[in-house]
Design a protein around this motif. Structure first.
Motif, short mmCIF file in Angstrom:
data_model
loop_
_atom_site.label_atom_id
_atom_site.label_comp_id
_atom_site.label_asym_id
_atom_site.label_seq_id
_atom_site.Cartn_x
_atom_site.Cartn_y
_atom_site.Cartn_z
N ASP A 187 14.06 -11.15 -3.28
CA ASP A 187 15.23 -10.83 -2.45
C ASP A 187 15.36 -9.34 -2.22
O ASP A 187 16.01 -8.89 -1.27
N LEU A 188 14.77 -8.57 -3.11
CA LEU A 188 14.98 -7.12 -3.09
C LEU A 188 13.81 -6.47 -3.82
O LEU A 188 13.30 -7.02 -4.80
N VAL A 189 13.39 -5.29 -3.34
CA VAL A 189 12.36 -4.51 -4.04
C VAL A 189 13.04 -3.28 -4.63
O VAL A 189 13.80 -2.59 -3.93
N SER A 209 3.41 1.76 -1.20
CA SER A 209 3.53 1.69 0.26
C SER A 209 3.15 0.31 0.78
O SER A 209 3.74 -0.17 1.76
N GLN A 210 2.18 -0.35 0.14
CA GLN A 210 1.82 -1.71 0.57
C GLN A 210 2.98 -2.67 0.31
O GLN A 210 3.25 -3.56 1.11
N ILE A 211 3.64 -2.47 -0.82
CA ILE A 211 4.78 -3.33 -1.16
C ILE A 211 5.90 -3.12 -0.14
O ILE A 211 6.50 -4.07 0.36
N ALA A 212 6.15 -1.86 0.20
CA ALA A 212 7.22 -1.57 1.15
C ALA A 212 6.89 -2.15 2.53
O ALA A 212 7.78 -2.66 3.23
N LEU A 213 5.63 -2.09 2.89
CA LEU A 213 5.20 -2.64 4.17
C LEU A 213 5.39 -4.16 4.18
O LEU A 213 5.92 -4.73 5.15
N ASN A 221 14.95 -5.82 1.57
CA ASN A 221 15.34 -4.42 1.38
C ASN A 221 14.51 -3.74 0.30
O ASN A 221 14.19 -4.34 -0.72
N VAL A 222 14.21 -2.46 0.54
CA VAL A 222 13.49 -1.64 -0.44
C VAL A 222 14.43 -0.54 -0.92
O VAL A 222 14.92 0.27 -0.14
#
Ligand code: RUB
Length: 310
Positions: A187-189, A209-213, A221-222
């Motif tokens: 649900d959220l990073v 950055s891969q996770i955020a992408l 949401n990050v």
């Protein structure tokens, strides 16, 4: 512990994580200042500057390290006596360590307020600031679960899952390459930071950055948990954050590599997540959009470009 020993432990990653590196560096400078025999003001100042260089040479990326060193040694050259200079280092180091500890507590409160009952949070690496928010949400009675990555090649994820397990938080442990597959279950990073640039880009453990992408693609949401001393004022003057590359033997054994003469191994240990993939940066001064990074630099790191420019 001697300053050289602290520096060695930062280099070899016995002391790791940007916040801890900063606190240990400030404490090492304080202890070093207290251990020096009386030799006059200018000898004291030049030895403290040398000690600062030893610490700064350990790891290049986490800007918390130069910020902690600068805060601890601020005003040293204006001291009038050696004892005044020594007392200044001690009080500034103690103040920094206390403020850093409090900052993580405040960040935890804000992060926890963004975590609702029933949420699954994905995290990466082993960030004290990010974990503090997750642990507080659990303490508040929220029924949460976590997806934690392995974090090759150092496996910092193991530290994270041990802490989560100790707090009885249901956790799914995945290899780094499974992040996109599991993003639909999150649900959220929440991740930490080693540095935040003037434009709000976040430097953190390789893979962030891969996770955020993947989060952006999945409309999750990050949230980045970052104390104000993780912000890098020099990026406002065009300086880049150096991305540390560690020995390739951490990735592939030298014996295996020797048999693969056409293969080059690379081991960058941080990456840069552009601000457009970050929803909010949580600092002890409040939650800000990444675009407001400059405000933090001005208000909390006393950054003044006019003084910095020659
Ligand atoms: C650690 C890492 C952490 C940040 C933030 O990398 O990338 O996410 O440092 O940590 P390494 P904290 O293991 O290479 O030092 O929130 O604890 O400051």
């Amino acid at each position: 512990m001697s300053l050289e020993k602290t520096a060695e432990q930062i280099r070899t990653m016995e002391i790791r994580g940007a916040g801890k590196i900063a606190r240990e560096a400030a404490a090492a400078l304080r202890d070093h200042a207290e251990s020096l025999p009386e030799a006059g003001l200018s000898a004291f100042v030049s030895e403290m500057n040398r000690a600062a260089e030893v610490l700064l040479a350990t790891r290049p990326t986490a800007v918390s390290l130069p910020n902690a060193v600068n805060i601890t040694l601020a005003g040293l050259s204006a001291a009038e006596t050696e004892s005044e200079a020594r007392a200044l280092v001690k009080s500034q180091a103690d103040r920094f360590v206390a403020a850093s500890t409090k900052a993580v507590e405040r960040i935890a409160e804000i992060c926890a307020s963004r975590i609702s009952d029933g949420m699954t949070i994905m995290t990466h690496c082993n960030s004290k600031a990010a974990l503090a928010g997750i642990l507080l949400a659990k303490q508040q009675g929220k029924n949460i679960s976590v997806i934690a990555t392995e974090v090759r090649p150092w496996n910092q994820g193991l530290l994270t899952i041990k802490t989560l397990n100790d707090h009885e938080i249901p956790t799914t442990y995945i290899v780094d390459s499974a992040v996109r597959t599991f993003m639909k279950e999150a649900d959220l990073v929440i991740v930490g930071a080693d540095a935040v640039t003037v434009k709000g880009a976040v430097v953190n453990k390789i893979g962030t950055s891969q996770i955020a992408l993947a989060a952006h693609e999945a409309r999750k949401n990050v949230l980045v948990a970052a104390e104000t001393y993780k912000f890098a004022p020099k990026t406002a003057l065009g300086h880049h954050i150096e991305i540390e590359e560690r020995p390739t033997s951490e990735v592939l054994s030298p014996e295996t590599a020797a048999g693969l003469p056409f293969v080059t191994v690379r081991n960058p240990v941080f990456d840069v997540t552009p601000p457009r993939y970050i929803d909010v940066i949580v600092t002890e001064a409040g939650a800000i959009p990444p675009e407001a990074a400059y405000t933090i630099m001005k208000e909390y790191l006393s950054f003044n470009p006019e003084q910095e420019n020659p």
